[in-house]
Design a protein around this motif. Structure first.
Motif, short mmCIF file in Angstrom:
data_model
loop_
_atom_site.label_atom_id
_atom_site.label_comp_id
_atom_site.label_asym_id
_atom_site.label_seq_id
_atom_site.Cartn_x
_atom_site.Cartn_y
_atom_site.Cartn_z
N GLY A 35 0.82 -1.21 0.00
CA GLY A 35 0.00 0.00 0.00
C GLY A 35 0.85 1.26 0.00
N ASP A 36 0.50 2.21 0.86
CA ASP A 36 1.19 3.49 0.91
C ASP A 36 2.63 3.39 1.38
OD1 ASP A 36 -1.01 4.82 -0.03
OD2 ASP A 36 -1.74 5.38 1.97
N SER A 37 2.95 2.37 2.15
CA SER A 37 4.33 2.25 2.63
C SER A 37 5.30 1.94 1.50
CB SER A 37 4.43 1.20 3.74
OG SER A 37 4.07 -0.08 3.24
N ALA A 38 4.79 1.57 0.33
CA ALA A 38 5.66 1.30 -0.82
C ALA A 38 6.25 2.58 -1.40
CB ALA A 38 4.88 0.56 -1.91
N SER A 39 5.69 3.71 -1.04
CA SER A 39 6.16 4.98 -1.62
C SER A 39 7.01 5.79 -0.64
CB SER A 39 4.96 5.81 -2.07
OG SER A 39 4.13 6.10 -0.97
N ASN A 40 7.57 5.14 0.37
CA ASN A 40 8.37 5.87 1.35
C ASN A 40 9.81 6.10 0.91
OD1 ASN A 40 9.66 3.45 1.74
ND2 ASN A 40 9.06 3.20 3.86
N GLN A 89 15.48 -1.28 -0.41
CA GLN A 89 16.06 -1.81 0.82
C GLN A 89 15.06 -2.71 1.55
OE1 GLN A 89 19.22 -1.55 1.67
NE2 GLN A 89 18.87 -2.86 3.42
N LEU A 90 13.80 -2.31 1.58
CA LEU A 90 12.76 -3.10 2.22
C LEU A 90 12.65 -4.48 1.57
CD1 LEU A 90 10.34 -3.25 4.23
CD2 LEU A 90 8.94 -2.32 2.39
N LEU A 91 12.64 -4.50 0.27
CA LEU A 91 12.54 -5.76 -0.45
C LEU A 91 13.76 -6.64 -0.20
CD1 LEU A 91 10.93 -7.50 -2.43
CD2 LEU A 91 12.15 -6.37 -4.27
N LEU A 92 14.94 -6.06 -0.25
CA LEU A 92 16.16 -6.83 0.01
C LEU A 92 16.16 -7.44 1.40
CD1 LEU A 92 19.09 -4.80 -1.57
CD2 LEU A 92 18.06 -6.92 -2.36
N GLU A 93 15.74 -6.66 2.38
CA GLU A 93 15.71 -7.17 3.76
C GLU A 93 14.78 -8.36 3.90
OE1 GLU A 93 14.66 -3.77 6.09
OE2 GLU A 93 16.65 -2.85 5.87
N GLN A 94 13.67 -8.34 3.19
CA GLN A 94 12.69 -9.41 3.32
C GLN A 94 13.06 -10.65 2.52
OE1 GLN A 94 8.73 -8.04 2.69
NE2 GLN A 94 8.80 -6.65 4.42
N ILE A 95 13.79 -10.50 1.44
CA ILE A 95 14.08 -11.64 0.58
C ILE A 95 15.44 -12.27 0.88
CG2 ILE A 95 15.19 -10.52 -1.39
CD1 ILE A 95 12.39 -13.00 -1.74
N GLU A 96 16.37 -11.50 1.43
CA GLU A 96 17.73 -12.00 1.61
C GLU A 96 17.83 -13.17 2.58
OE1 GLU A 96 21.90 -9.85 1.45
OE2 GLU A 96 20.90 -9.43 3.35
#
Length: 68
Positions: free
Chosen positions: A13-18, A23-30
């Motif tokens: 949602g809106d948190s994707a535009s921060n 970095q968020l994606l890397l942290e979750q997938i790594e």
């Protein structure tokens, strides 16, 4: 794969535009990526690092960071 990214962004949602999406994606997938690769490499860090295309010391550091 693009559909998966679209669903992920919709879920964020809106948190994707921060401005920190990459970095968020890397942290979750790594962490899960490292765990699965280490499992498939049967704990062999040299082999896992080769598969990932990173230095063995970099892999060791990332494993420590993620508590793996």
């Amino acid at each position: 794969m693009a559909d998966t990214v679209r669903r992920y962004l919709d879920d964020l949602g809106d948190s994707a535009s921060n401005g920190n999406l990459y970095q968020l994606l890397l942290e979750q997938i790594e962490k899960p990526l490292l765990a699965v690769v280490m499992e498939r490499a049967r704990g062999n860090r040299c082999r896992a690092a080769e598969w990932l295309g990173i230095n063995r010391n970099t892999l060791r550091k990332k494993l420590q960071q993620h508590g793996l």
